[in-house]
Write a protein that holds these residues in place. Structure first.
Motif, PDB file in Angstrom:
ATOM      1  N   LEU A   7       0.827  -1.211   0.000  1.00 23.47           N
ATOM      2  CA  LEU A   7       0.000   0.000   0.000  1.00 23.47           C
ATOM      3  C   LEU A   7       0.861   1.261   0.000  1.00 23.47           C
ATOM      4  N   VAL A   8       1.927   1.260   0.792  1.00 23.26           N
ATOM      5  CA  VAL A   8       2.833   2.411   0.834  1.00 23.26           C
ATOM      6  C   VAL A   8       3.495   2.616  -0.522  1.00 23.26           C
ATOM      7  N   ASN A   9       3.864   1.522  -1.184  1.00 24.36           N
ATOM      8  CA  ASN A   9       4.473   1.620  -2.506  1.00 24.36           C
ATOM      9  C   ASN A   9       3.499   2.234  -3.510  1.00 24.36           C
ATOM     10  N   GLY A  10       2.239   1.789  -3.460  1.00 19.69           N
ATOM     11  CA  GLY A  10       1.229   2.362  -4.350  1.00 19.69           C
ATOM     12  C   GLY A  10       0.997   3.837  -4.077  1.00 19.69           C
ATOM     13  N   ILE A  11       0.990   4.205  -2.794  1.00 16.56           N
ATOM     14  CA  ILE A  11       0.829   5.609  -2.427  1.00 16.56           C
ATOM     15  C   ILE A  11       2.019   6.430  -2.926  1.00 16.56           C
ATOM     16  N   GLY A  12       3.212   5.849  -2.837  1.00 20.05           N
ATOM     17  CA  GLY A  12       4.412   6.535  -3.319  1.00 20.05           C
ATOM     18  C   GLY A  12       4.314   6.860  -4.801  1.00 20.05           C
ATOM     19  N   VAL A  13       3.828   5.895  -5.589  1.00 17.10           N
ATOM     20  CA  VAL A  13       3.636   6.117  -7.019  1.00 17.10           C
ATOM     21  C   VAL A  13       2.622   7.224  -7.256  1.00 17.10           C
ATOM     22  N   SER A  14       1.533   7.205  -6.494  1.00 19.06           N
ATOM     23  CA  SER A  14       0.476   8.213  -6.653  1.00 19.06           C
ATOM     24  C   SER A  14       0.983   9.609  -6.310  1.00 19.06           C
ATOM     25  N   VAL A  15       1.689   9.725  -5.194  1.00 22.84           N
ATOM     26  CA  VAL A  15       2.220  11.029  -4.776  1.00 22.84           C
ATOM     27  C   VAL A  15       3.226  11.546  -5.800  1.00 22.84           C
ATOM     28  N   GLY A  16       4.107  10.652  -6.279  1.00 24.85           N
ATOM     29  CA  GLY A  16       5.080  11.052  -7.283  1.00 24.85           C
ATOM     30  C   GLY A  16       4.422  11.538  -8.562  1.00 24.85           C
ATOM     31  N   THR A  17       3.351  10.852  -8.958  1.00 26.73           N
ATOM     32  CA  THR A  17       2.626  11.255 -10.169  1.00 26.73           C
ATOM     33  C   THR A  17       2.004  12.639 -10.001  1.00 26.73           C
ATOM     34  N   LEU A  19       2.955  15.029  -7.993  1.00 25.64           N
ATOM     35  CA  LEU A  19       4.026  16.030  -7.997  1.00 25.64           C
ATOM     36  C   LEU A  19       4.520  16.288  -9.417  1.00 25.64           C
ATOM     37  N   GLY A  20       4.647  15.206 -10.190  1.00 21.22           N
ATOM     38  CA  GLY A  20       5.103  15.340 -11.571  1.00 21.22           C
ATOM     39  C   GLY A  20       4.126  16.135 -12.420  1.00 21.22           C
ATOM     40  N   ASP A  28       9.535  21.938 -23.510  1.00 20.35           N
ATOM     41  CA  ASP A  28       9.570  20.650 -24.214  1.00 20.35           C
ATOM     42  C   ASP A  28      10.989  20.124 -24.352  1.00 20.35           C
ATOM     43  N   SER A  29      11.941  21.028 -24.584  1.00 22.34           N
ATOM     44  CA  SER A  29      13.335  20.590 -24.737  1.00 22.34           C
ATOM     45  C   SER A  29      13.839  19.939 -23.455  1.00 22.34           C
ATOM     46  N   MET A  30      13.406  20.478 -22.315  1.00 25.81           N
ATOM     47  CA  MET A  30      13.803  19.899 -21.037  1.00 25.81           C
ATOM     48  C   MET A  30      13.139  18.539 -20.836  1.00 25.81           C
ATOM     49  N   LYS A  31      11.857  18.425 -21.245  1.00 24.79           N
ATOM     50  CA  LYS A  31      11.152  17.147 -21.143  1.00 24.79           C
ATOM     51  C   LYS A  31      11.850  16.071 -21.981  1.00 24.79           C
ATOM     52  N   ASP A  32      12.267  16.468 -23.208  1.00 20.23           N
ATOM     53  CA  ASP A  32      12.956  15.523 -24.089  1.00 20.23           C
ATOM     54  C   ASP A  32      14.259  15.047 -23.453  1.00 20.23           C
ATOM     55  N   THR A  33      14.977  15.982 -22.862  1.00 25.63           N
ATOM     56  CA  THR A  33      16.232  15.619 -22.209  1.00 25.63           C
ATOM     57  C   THR A  33      15.987  14.685 -21.037  1.00 25.63           C
ATOM     58  N   VAL A  34      14.953  15.000 -20.244  1.00 21.90           N
ATOM     59  CA  VAL A  34      14.613  14.154 -19.099  1.00 21.90           C
ATOM     60  C   VAL A  34      14.223  12.756 -19.559  1.00 21.90           C
ATOM     61  N   MET A  35      13.434  12.681 -20.642  1.00 23.42           N
ATOM     62  CA  MET A  35      13.013  11.375 -21.153  1.00 23.42           C
ATOM     63  C   MET A  35      14.214  10.554 -21.628  1.00 23.42           C
ATOM     64  N   ASN A  36      15.128  11.203 -22.346  1.00 16.95           N
ATOM     65  CA  ASN A  36      16.305  10.491 -22.844  1.00 16.95           C
ATOM     66  C   ASN A  36      17.190  10.000 -21.703  1.00 16.95           C
ATOM     67  N   ALA A 143       7.336  10.779 -10.693  1.00 19.66           N
ATOM     68  CA  ALA A 143       7.315  12.223 -10.930  1.00 19.66           C
ATOM     69  C   ALA A 143       7.973  12.563 -12.260  1.00 19.66           C
ATOM     70  N   ILE A 144       9.109  11.924 -12.530  1.00 24.58           N
ATOM     71  CA  ILE A 144       9.824  12.194 -13.778  1.00 24.58           C
ATOM     72  C   ILE A 144       9.048  11.657 -14.978  1.00 24.58           C
ATOM     73  N   LEU A 145       8.515  10.447 -14.847  1.00 19.00           N
ATOM     74  CA  LEU A 145       7.749   9.851 -15.943  1.00 19.00           C
ATOM     75  C   LEU A 145       6.512  10.679 -16.268  1.00 19.00           C
ATOM     76  N   THR A 146       5.863  11.212 -15.241  1.00 19.43           N
ATOM     77  CA  THR A 146       4.637  11.977 -15.452  1.00 19.43           C
ATOM     78  C   THR A 146       4.895  13.249 -16.251  1.00 19.43           C
ATOM     79  N   THR A 147       6.062  13.858 -16.073  1.00 19.23           N
ATOM     80  CA  THR A 147       6.376  15.080 -16.821  1.00 19.23           C
ATOM     81  C   THR A 147       6.484  14.818 -18.319  1.00 19.23           C
ATOM     82  N   THR A 148       6.726  13.565 -18.679  1.00 20.17           N
ATOM     83  CA  THR A 148       6.897  13.246 -20.096  1.00 20.17           C
ATOM     84  C   THR A 148       5.776  12.365 -20.653  1.00 20.17           C
ATOM     85  N   LEU A 149       5.208  11.477 -19.814  1.00 17.82           N
ATOM     86  CA  LEU A 149       4.220  10.511 -20.301  1.00 17.82           C
ATOM     87  C   LEU A 149       2.794  10.821 -19.858  1.00 17.82           C
ATOM     88  N   GLY A 150       2.632  11.744 -18.928  1.00 13.69           N
ATOM     89  CA  GLY A 150       1.283  12.144 -18.549  1.00 13.69           C
ATOM     90  C   GLY A 150       0.733  11.438 -17.325  1.00 13.69           C
TER      91      GLY A 150
END
Length: 237
Positions: A7-17, A19-20, A28-36, A143-150
């Motif tokens: 449950l804590v792990n699932g909450i961690g994913v939710s909170v990170g999302t 925040l992201g 967009d250029s920063m998002k591309d760099t983060v994704m790469n 958080a990082i994935l959400t900035t690029t993948l939604g």
């Protein structure tokens, strides 16, 4: 509480999302760099996991058989349709963002040694430290994935809880019918198999490949079966 770590792990994913999602206005250029960079880091993680194998033939066979099963059942297409349904429900404006985020997030957060070992520890010893640590790592990744993948990454919290929770419940009885040697072998080979899948995810993120990684998911079940057969009949190849 056996399910506390999951449950804590699932909450961690939710909170990170969440925040992201607040950081999505970055250029967009920063998002591309983060994704790469994220893709490269995931590839390195996959390589580390892939090297855990003691019998690479099991990994190869598992991936090959798993891919065939996944293609026959068109798992990625079904998950994409589920993502599309979720996308309509939440009114996402970016086509494919829900499904891509859901698939990528689920595979990254679910596949790996920490989830398996942590869930086993929760069930067998009631110790959630490993899953607590994983929750922190997954929150940062989410958080990082959400900035690029939604926002689709948010929905990956559900399979994380179900997956780790199921293993934890199963682990309460696991030591009574599965030898420790078999369990150690299983963890090593499923980690390596998952590592190859993680490499594919990272490669997809940086645009090198377009592998339908969800179609490889049956490989994890095949790995468990092959390891059991090898252990039961004391096979060496």
């Amino acid at each position: 509480m056996i399910l506390l770590g999951a449950l804590v792990n699932g909450i961690g994913v939710s909170v990170g999302t969440l925040l992201g999602s607040l950081l999505r206005r970055i250029p967009d250029s920063m998002k591309d760099t983060v994704m790469n960079i994220m893709g490269l880091a995931i590839i390195v993680l996959g390589i580390q996991m892939g090297l855990k194998t003691e019998n690479f033939l099991i990994v190869i066979l598992s991936l090959a058989i798993g891919a065939i099963i996944g293609e026959l059942f068109a798992l990625e297409d079904k998950i994409n349709r589920l993502g599309g349904w979720l996308e309509k429900k939440v009114g996402s404006s970016k086509q494919g963002s829900i499904s891509q985020g859901f698939i990528t997030g689920t595979l990254i957060f679910v596949v790996g040694a920490m989830g398996i070992i942590g869930a086993l520890d929760s069930g067998m010893r009631g110790n959630h430290d490993v899953l607590y640590t994983k929750a922190i790592i997954d929150a940062v990744l989410a958080a990082i994935l959400t900035t690029t993948l939604g926002i689709g990454v948010l929905f990956s919290a559900i399979p994380v809880i179900l997956y780790e929770g199921s293993i934890a419940i199963f682990a309460t009885q696991i030591d009574s019918f599965i030898p420790q040697a078999l369990m150690n072998h299983f963890i090593g080979e499923i980690t390596a198999t998952g590592g190859i899948m993680i490499i594919a995810i990272g490669s997809n993120l940086i645009g090198i490949t377009k592998i339908k990684v969800a179609n490889l998911l049956p490989a994890l079940v095949v790995t468990a079966l092959l390891v059991s057969i090898v252990h039961s009949f004391n096979l060496h190849f």
